[in-house]
Each structure stands twice: as C-alpha cells, then as structure tokens.
Design a protein around this motif. Structure first.
Motif, mmCIF file in Angstrom:
data_model
loop_
_atom_site.group_PDB
_atom_site.id
_atom_site.type_symbol
_atom_site.label_atom_id
_atom_site.label_comp_id
_atom_site.label_asym_id
_atom_site.label_seq_id
_atom_site.Cartn_x
_atom_site.Cartn_y
_atom_site.Cartn_z
ATOM 1 N N TYR A 1 -8.919 -14.555 14.006
ATOM 2 C CA TYR A 1 -8.107 -15.174 12.955
ATOM 3 C C TYR A 1 -8.995 -15.740 11.853
ATOM 4 O O TYR A 1 -10.019 -16.377 12.121
ATOM 5 C CB TYR A 1 -7.266 -16.303 13.572
ATOM 6 C CG TYR A 1 -6.579 -17.171 12.552
ATOM 7 C CD1 TYR A 1 -5.642 -16.623 11.672
ATOM 8 C CD2 TYR A 1 -6.862 -18.536 12.472
ATOM 9 C CE1 TYR A 1 -5.012 -17.426 10.733
ATOM 10 C CE2 TYR A 1 -6.227 -19.342 11.532
ATOM 11 C CZ TYR A 1 -5.308 -18.775 10.670
ATOM 12 O OH TYR A 1 -4.689 -19.554 9.731
ATOM 13 N N ALA B 1 3.235 -3.312 4.462
ATOM 14 C CA ALA B 1 3.786 -1.998 4.761
ATOM 15 C C ALA B 1 3.551 -1.604 6.214
ATOM 16 O O ALA B 1 4.298 -0.827 6.777
ATOM 17 C CB ALA B 1 3.151 -0.965 3.838
ATOM 18 N N LEU C 1 1.839 -15.132 9.160
ATOM 19 C CA LEU C 1 0.727 -15.096 8.195
ATOM 20 C C LEU C 1 1.022 -14.187 7.015
ATOM 21 O O LEU C 1 0.569 -14.400 5.905
ATOM 22 C CB LEU C 1 -0.541 -14.609 8.902
ATOM 23 C CG LEU C 1 -1.088 -15.517 9.994
ATOM 24 C CD1 LEU C 1 -2.257 -14.849 10.693
ATOM 25 C CD2 LEU C 1 -1.522 -16.849 9.399
ATOM 26 N N GLY D 1 3.228 -3.688 8.944
ATOM 27 C CA GLY D 1 3.793 -4.543 9.981
ATOM 28 C C GLY D 1 3.728 -5.993 9.575
ATOM 29 O O GLY D 1 3.465 -6.319 8.422
ATOM 30 N N ALA E 1 -4.908 -13.822 15.209
ATOM 31 C CA ALA E 1 -3.868 -13.204 14.375
ATOM 32 C C ALA E 1 -3.402 -11.944 15.107
ATOM 33 O O ALA E 1 -4.221 -11.176 15.595
ATOM 34 C CB ALA E 1 -4.434 -12.836 13.015
ATOM 35 N N THR F 1 0.842 -1.163 0.000
ATOM 36 C CA THR F 1 0.000 0.000 0.000
ATOM 37 C C THR F 1 0.886 1.224 0.000
ATOM 38 O O THR F 1 1.789 1.330 0.809
ATOM 39 C CB THR F 1 -0.830 0.000 1.286
ATOM 40 O OG1 THR F 1 -1.552 -1.210 1.321
ATOM 41 C CG2 THR F 1 -1.747 1.184 1.336
HETATM 42 N N1 LIG Z 1 -7.044 -11.418 10.978
HETATM 43 C C1 LIG Z 1 -6.267 -12.048 10.107
HETATM 44 N N2 LIG Z 1 -6.422 -13.366 9.901
HETATM 45 C C2 LIG Z 1 -5.629 -14.020 9.022
HETATM 46 N N3 LIG Z 1 -4.644 -13.446 8.323
HETATM 47 C C3 LIG Z 1 -4.421 -12.139 8.486
HETATM 48 C C4 LIG Z 1 -5.226 -11.367 9.382
HETATM 49 N N4 LIG Z 1 -4.789 -10.094 9.339
HETATM 50 C C5 LIG Z 1 -3.768 -10.076 8.460
HETATM 51 N N5 LIG Z 1 -3.541 -11.287 7.940
HETATM 52 C C6 LIG Z 1 -2.504 -11.646 6.962
HETATM 53 O O1 LIG Z 1 -1.427 -10.737 7.070
HETATM 54 C C7 LIG Z 1 -1.238 -10.029 5.840
HETATM 55 C C8 LIG Z 1 -0.818 -8.616 6.128
HETATM 56 O O2 LIG Z 1 -1.822 -7.972 6.895
HETATM 57 P P1 LIG Z 1 -2.157 -6.430 6.695
HETATM 58 O O3 LIG Z 1 -2.702 -6.226 5.316
HETATM 59 O O4 LIG Z 1 -3.000 -5.983 7.814
HETATM 60 O O5 LIG Z 1 -0.699 -5.836 6.800
HETATM 61 P P2 LIG Z 1 -0.151 -4.509 6.204
HETATM 62 O O6 LIG Z 1 1.228 -4.447 6.693
HETATM 63 O O7 LIG Z 1 -1.026 -3.380 6.584
HETATM 64 O O8 LIG Z 1 -0.215 -4.768 4.640
HETATM 65 P P3 LIG Z 1 -0.294 -3.731 3.423
HETATM 66 O O9 LIG Z 1 1.033 -3.801 2.762
HETATM 67 O O10 LIG Z 1 -1.390 -4.256 2.560
HETATM 68 O O11 LIG Z 1 -0.608 -2.382 3.962
HETATM 69 C C9 LIG Z 1 -2.556 -10.150 5.118
HETATM 70 O O12 LIG Z 1 -2.409 -10.060 3.729
HETATM 71 C C10 LIG Z 1 -3.021 -11.518 5.549
HETATM 72 O O13 LIG Z 1 -2.341 -12.501 4.795
#
Ligand SMILES: Nc1ncnc2c1ncn2[C@@H]1O[C@H](COP(=O)(O)OP(=O)(O)OP(=O)(O)O)[C@@H](O)[C@H]1O
Length: 792
Positions: free
Chosen positions: A520, A449, A445, A451, A466, A109
């Motif tokens: 999760y 960007a 999992l 975490g 999760a 993102t």
């Molecule tokens: N509640 C959940 N249950 C299962 N898997 C999850 C959950 N939350 C996140 N994940 C896994 O972790 C990954 C990263 O989560 P998230 O999109 O919240 O992280 P981000 O760092 O904000 O990512 P982005 O780069 O899209 O901003 C998701 O694509 C998914 O595979």
C-alpha cells in the motif's frame, strides 16, 4: 519532406481515392494556408499552457494573439474527425486550472489490445467526439462519467477501415547491419534501414540501436556443428518416447517465442476439465520430472491427474525467501541461479525460465476454475502474438522474477476447500482463505477501468495493503480482451521487482473474484500534485523516480503504455511506485534484438504520444518517454498541455505548428538527421540530435515546442524537448535521458539495501508533501469534489 514519407502519403492518397467518401476527406493537406491558425478557434480552446494556475487570463490573452503569417501550421492525415470536431471539446477555459486538471485527470485507460484495424472498426461507430461519454473499451466503470475523459477510439482512420501502416514501416527502426543476410525475410523497414545505415556509416541514434527488425524471426544457420546433429532414428525414438509421455513433450515444447500465446489461448478457453486435461488443448503442462501436480488440490480439474499442473506447493514454497527486492540488474542471477528449481532438472536447452512455468501453471489452474464459472468456452479464439497475453507470459523469461517462484518454505498447501485459491503468493499463511486473513478497512482507494482498489488490513500483523479487485467481464466484451487484461496484470504483477514498481504480494481467486494484494502506498501522486504544495525539488525527485521505474521496465523488455499521474503512487517515505500494468506490453524478448511493435490506442488521452493516434503499430518505448514528459509538465504546470495529441486540439496544434514542416505525419515519421562529417568525428557533437523539433522562430513562445517548453524551468527544457519530440525515432531513449546532466543532478529519494531489508535514503534538498488521508487518493478527491458541488 522525406521521400519515405512522401511515398507513405501517396499510398494513403491512393487508398483514400479508392475508398469511401469519408476517406477522401482524410487526404493529407500540406498547405499551411488551408489550416491557418485562427484566433477565434484558439480562443475557444481552454487547454493552454501557463506556468501556474493564476496565469490563466494571461494565457488566454496570449492564445488570442494572431499567429505570425510566416509560421507553418500542421495538418494531420486522416483528419476529418479532427477538423470537424470542435475546440469546445477542449478543456473548459473558464474552469480554474485545478478543477479542469482534476476533471481531466480522471482519465480512463482505453485499450484495444492488439486489435486489428478491422476489429477497431467495430468500435468506430461508438466514437464520441465530445469525450464525456466516449467509448471505453472496458465499457465503463464505477467512476462518474462527468469526472473523466474517457479515452476514445477516436483517432485517425479507424472508422474508415484503412489499414494504418506500422510506424516502423515508415521509419528505420531496424539495425540490420550485423546480419544483413538474415533479414531477407524481414519487413521493408529492415531494408530501408539497411540502406539508411549504409549511407550514413552507422550513425545510429541511440534509441534504435538494440532493434534489428520489427518481426520476430529465427536466425538462419549456415552450418551446424556435427555434435548438434541428431540422427533421424534418434529423433523418431525420441518422439515415440514423447508420445508415451505427453507431459514431458508438452514441457519441452514450450518455446519462448510466440507459442505461449497460442497455448494460452487454448488454456483460457478450455471448455471443461476434460479439455483442460487434454494436454493438446490445455497447452501448458509441467515438466514430467518435476514433482507433478499436487493431489491435495481440491480442484476437480486437477484431481484426475491427467493434466500436468505445476505443483502448487512447490510454486508456493518457491516464492517465500527469494522475493525480497533485488537491486536492478540482478535478475539474471536469480533466473538461472537458484539450485532448487524444478527447471534445474532439465538440460539448459529444454528448460524454460522457471517463473514462466509457475505463472502458466498457476494461471492454468485459475482459468480452468474461472472458465467453469465465469467464462464460457471458446477454443477457436486464438490470441495473437504481441498481445498482452503473450506479453505477460513472456515477461518472466526476461526477468529476475523467477525468484518469486524459487525455493522457499511455504505452508504445505496453497489451496483450500472450495472458496478460493491463492494463485500467486509470497505471503505467509496464504493457505487460509483471503477473507479470513484480511479485513476491509477505511475508504475505497480508487476505481478505474480495470477494477476497484480497496484498503485492507492483514489480521495476523495489522499490516495495511491495497487490494485490487479485478472487474468481471462486461457483457459486450470479448473473453479474449478480458482474459488478456487480467493475465497481463497477473503475469507482470508477479514478475516485476523494483523499488519504483508496486509490489504484488499475492493474487487470489475467491468467490469468482480475482484479487491482487499489493503493497500500500499512502498517496496518489495525482493527489499530491493537486495539493499544490510540492516544491520544485520534490517534483524533480518524483520525476526521476518515475524515470527510474521506466528504465527498469524498458531494461527487461516491457513498456507500461499507460503512464500518468494516476498510475503513480507514493508512500509516506517519498518512494514513488508505478502501478496498473493492465496495458503493458513486451517489446523485446530475451536474447532477441527484434522489436515487437505494440498496437492499439492504449493509454489516457492527455498523456498519449501522437504516434499512438496515427499508426496501428508503434514502438511502445518512446510512448512511455512521451507520457513521462507529460507527467512532468503536469506536475509543474498543474494542468495538461493539451487534452489529446490531435490537431483538433488547438493547444496541441499550436505545439506542432511553427516548425519547418507542415504535416503532422511528416513530423511524426521523421528520423534523426544523419551525422555530418564533423559530427561523426566529434563524439560531443555527435550527440546533437536530429529532431522534429525544428523551430521556425524560436522566439515565438506561442507556437511550436517552445509553447510548452518556455513554461518549464530552463534546465529541464533540453531533455523535455527530447522527450516530447513528435517523432518517436528522434525521441531520447530512457538511458539517454537518465544521462542528462539535469536528470543526473536531481537528488532523488531511493531505496537501498540494508542487510536483509531496504531503507530509504532521502534526497537532500526536499521533503515529500503529505496530505490528509481523506484527500490522498483519487476516490477521496472525487468525494470531496462532489461534496463541494453539492454545497455550491
Ligand atoms: N498499491 C496501491 N496503493 C495505493 N493506492 C492504490 C494502489 N493501487 C491502486 N491504487 C489506487 O487505485 C486507483 C486505481 O488503481 P488502478 O490504476 O490499478 O486501477 P485501474 O482500474 O486499472 O485504473 P485505470 O482506469 O487507470 O486503468 C489508483 O489511481 C490509486 O488511486
């Protein structure tokens, strides 16, 4: 071309001629011949539409077909970068669909929350057309760069230092008919729309009905009833009393509009406990007549008692019973209905929604802690309105989520000695350190960007959750941006309550880490799509669930802005949940009809709506609609329709071409056609939407919207075409989409109340695909991909 657009373009032309040589190259070209679609260029592009993964050859052949001379092609304003960048940056055509899709879908993102044009300039030099190592505003992440397209700040004229107009200044979002007088101070758009409205006798498209300006402004009051008039003496006395009781003053001074953000700015950047404890700098305090700060909190910032911080026990207690999921729409009851809230002690005029207090207080405690550890202080940083921070704080006032903080029966303390602090929780036993309550289990999992996300098991009942560990601040990242991201996710995570939105169980600050414990879900929707096992009915079910989640968000004034397959997870019962609210924004405050425009290029390239890449400000709702349609197309096609919605991407260029207009900016700024006399007298016909999908040759499936649409099942084409209308003002809104006959006919798996719990009622025409847990999440897929590479 509308006169409005012409005006806009002329303005740009003038600006361009007055500015640097680079900007002169950005001048709008409208002559179709100047950008003929040339077969060779198209041949280089790999991102083509095909109905399935086996059709890549056919698709390639089709793409090389010469485009009939009669059709128009589009050009994009500020397109130097677009025209100079190569088609080679498109998806690699030689790849299998699935692998290119996989590669592309690990998209970060990009977000420039609320950045001004100037601040974007700072990043301009980092723009990388090749995409592989482009700028992520978060500065990178642990995912391998070759596995992702990083969303870049590559769009349009940010590098040229031009102020890009707000989209709503060029299209009539506003509906000032009801209070014309009140809008005198509003932007051009109001007056424009006013005349537009007058001219066309109120034939508003349904997606703009609720908004009457893009500026937040207080309504003018002509006369005030005597009983509401307070004498000067009374006022003086009150203010003296208030001086003696700053806590109460602070509590009462919290207003819904705007002041949260600036107060939060102070809050986040408080230097130390002294500053924090000064109500004037800390900003947020708790009502004096509440139970006050808990002296049991072992937090030096709080211990002196001079800062009114919400009593954590209270906040914690308040969250236990009322957090069970409420059906959509019940939030107002929860917001004002619980008798036990501290807010009930305040007269209605002084009370703010409860969860705001709780959230703010919790956040205050948290950030005081973190400011003493991670963040150095900077009181000068003001957080602008409309930023995700103000967004975050505004959310609870809209939402039912105050129930999170309503009365309950929590353990008597939510704080423990030294190591950590539960900021928000509706979990039992949150007084115990996180590390003593959960153990890590299984593989990671995913990571992005914001975490990394891990799987944990709660020791007390072996339940799996999760946990997202928010990344720490990057060195080159401003504290403001960092805090915004975290706050936004915090506020939203603790606020939302809907079966199709991920549930946040608790947020913990421990050992300088911020951890968000979530329910999760066993599968990433992306992984399920990649399994290639989904039935059409299953895809439709998932799509409708996503739309249902979006409908809920939009109903409470929130837009997600980063909808993509990766941000949808699905549990083993087939319930899809939206995750990752790091880019979400408020577009409408409660009791206000004003649109708060979003800003910044936020989202993931293939899912981005075109207006996001063109305008500095835009309505974020149609952006969600566009992204949802792209998700649907991805589920059906197993590939992206294009890599990025810019004309340098040939697939997107072809999609935009073949219409009755030759300029992308004109297409994007189009407004719905006014209803004709016949239409306005026939409700059925009235619905026939004006759109920028006007097709020159509907039978040519290589060019124009049908390039994408013809690959989709017929019954889906109408509403998908409404969702991917290039003009956001013509795009269908979420309520309209939910009313579409095809959408209504989808048999969707859903959660229904079953006594105190919820049960899933499955759709009757499908089962949900399950895949091996080793490939159920993006991290697993990445691992597998690496392994496969090594083996080859
Ligand atoms: N509640 C959940 N249950 C299962 N898997 C999850 C959950 N939350 C996140 N994940 C896994 O972790 C990954 C990263 O989560 P998230 O999109 O919240 O992280 P981000 O760092 O904000 O990512 P982005 O780069 O899209 O901003 C998701 O694509 C998914 O595979």
């Amino acid at each position: 071309m509308s006169s409005l657009t012409r005006l806009l373009q002329e303005k740009r032309k003038n600006e361009a001629s007055n500015s640097s040589p680079r900007t002169s190259a950005d001048t709008l070209t409208t002559t179709p011949e100047s950008h003929p679609l040339d077969a060779q260029t198209r041949n280089k592009s790999s991102s083509h539409i095909a109905s399935d993964s086996n059709s890549s050859n056919g698709e390639r052949n089709r793409a090389t077909m010469p485009v009939p001379g009669s059709v128009t092609t589009v050009t994009q304003i500020y397109s130097e970068e677009d025209s100079s960048s190569t088609a080679g940056s498109s998806l690699d055509e030689r790849n299998q669909f699935s692998s290119s899709f996989l590669n592309s879908n690990f998209a970060h993102t990009a977000s420039l929350y609320g950045t001004s044009a100037q601040s974007k300039d700072r990043f301009g030099s980092l723009i990388n057309d090749q995409g592989a190592a482009g700028l992520s505003s978060y500065g990178g992440s642990s995912l391998a760069p070759q596995n992702r397209i990083t969303s870049r700040l590559s769009a349009t004229s940010h590098t040229s230092g031009k102020v890009i107009p707000s989209l709503s200044s060029s299209i009539p979002y506003s509906v000032p008919n009801s209070n014309k007088d009140n809008n005198s101070s509003n932007s051009n758009s109001s007056s424009l729309s006013s005349s537009w409205l007058e001219t066309y006798a109120g034939g508003l498209p349904s997606n703009i009905s609720a908004i009457d300006s893009n500026v937040i402004s207080s309504p003018k009051v002509d006369s005030v009833e005597p009983r509401f008039i307070i004498s000067k003496q009374k006022l003086q006395k009150a203010s003296m009393d208030n001086n003696n009781n700053t806590t109460a003053t602070q509590a009462r001074s919290i207003s819904r509009s705007g002041s949260f953000s600036s107060q939060l700015g102070n809050l986040f950047f408080s230097k130390n406990s002294k500053e924090s404890s000064n109500p004037n700098s800390a900003g947020m305090t708790y009502p004096a007549n509440s139970n006050g700060p808990s002296t049991s909190i072992k937090n030096s910032n709080v211990a002196n008692g001079s800062t009114a911080i919400p009593k954590p026990i209270r906040a914690r207690q308040s969250s236990i019973y009322s957090v069970s999921r409420q059906p959509t729409g019940s939030y107002t009851d929860n917001l004002y209905g619980s008798p036990s809230s501290v807010h009930d002690h305040l007269p209605p005029s002084q009370s703010v929604p409860r969860s705001q207090h709780s959230s703010i207080g919790d956040l205050k405690r948290f950030f005081k802690k973190s400011s003493s550890s991670n963040l150095s202080s900077n009181n000068n940083n003001a957080i602008p309105n409309g930023s995700p921070v103000s967004t975050g704080m505004a959310v609870p006032s809209h939402s039912h989520s105050s129930s999170h903080f309503a009365a309950g029966n929590y353990p008597s303390s939510n704080s423990y000695n030294g190591n950590g602090d539960t900021i928000y929780s509706h979990a039992h036993g949150s007084a115990v350190p996180f590390s003593k309550r959960y153990v890590k289990t299984g593989e990671d999992l995913g990571a992005g960007a914001g975490g990394s996300v891990k799987l944990v098991q709660r020791i007390v009942d072996n339940q799996i959750f999760a946990v997202k560990e928010f990344r720490t601040k990057f060195e080159n990242e401003s504290k403001r941006d960092y805090v915004k991201k975290i706050t936004s996710e915090y506020c939203i995570g603790t606020t939302l309550n809907h079966p199709n939105i991920i549930e946040t169980i608790e947020i913990v600050y421990e050992n300088d880490r911020i951890l968000q414990v979530m329910e999760y879900c066993e599968y990433d929707l992306f992984a399920i799509v990649m399994s290639n096992k989904m039935s059409y009915e299953e895809i439709c079910c998932c799509f409708k669930q996503i739309l249902t989640g979006v409908q809920y968000l939009h109903s409470i004034g929130l837009a997600h802005r980063d909808l993509k397959l990766d941000n949808c997870v699905i549990n083993e019962k087939g319930v899809v949940k939206l995750i990752d609210f790091g880019a979400a924004v408020v577009f409408s405050y409660p009791f206000s009809k004003n649109l708060v425009e979003a800003s910044g290029i936020v989202g993931s390239d293939p899912y981005l709506a075109p207006e996001v890449c063109i305008f500095a400000k835009y309505d974020p709702r149609p952006v969600d609609i566009w992204s949802s349609a792209i998700i649907f197309a991805c589920m059906i096609l197993k590939k992206f329709p294009w890599k990025i919605p810019k004309l340098r991407d040939n697939s997107f260029k072809l999609f935009c071409s073949g219409r009755d207009c030759d300029s992308l900016s004109s297409l994007v700024t189009r407004t719905p056609d006014p209803p004709s006399y016949d239409e306005s007298h026939s409700p059925e016909k009235k619905k026939s939407e004006g759109s920028s999908n006007n097709v020159s040759d509907p039978n040519n499936v290589n060019i124009g919207p049908q390039r994408l649409l013809h690959s989709l099942p017929e019954e889906t084409q109408h509403i998908i075409s409404r969702m991917i209308d290039l003009a956001p003002a013509c795009r269908g809104n979420i309520d309209e989409i939910m009313e579409d006959p095809w959408i209504r006919s989808i048999s969707m798996c859903r959660m229904v109340e079953d006594g105190l719990a919820f049960k899933v009622v499955e759709g009757d025409d499908h089962h949900h695909t399950q895949v091996d847990q080793s490939e159920a999440h993006i991290a697993g897929l990445e691992k597998k991909k690496k392994k496969d590479k090594q083996n080859n």
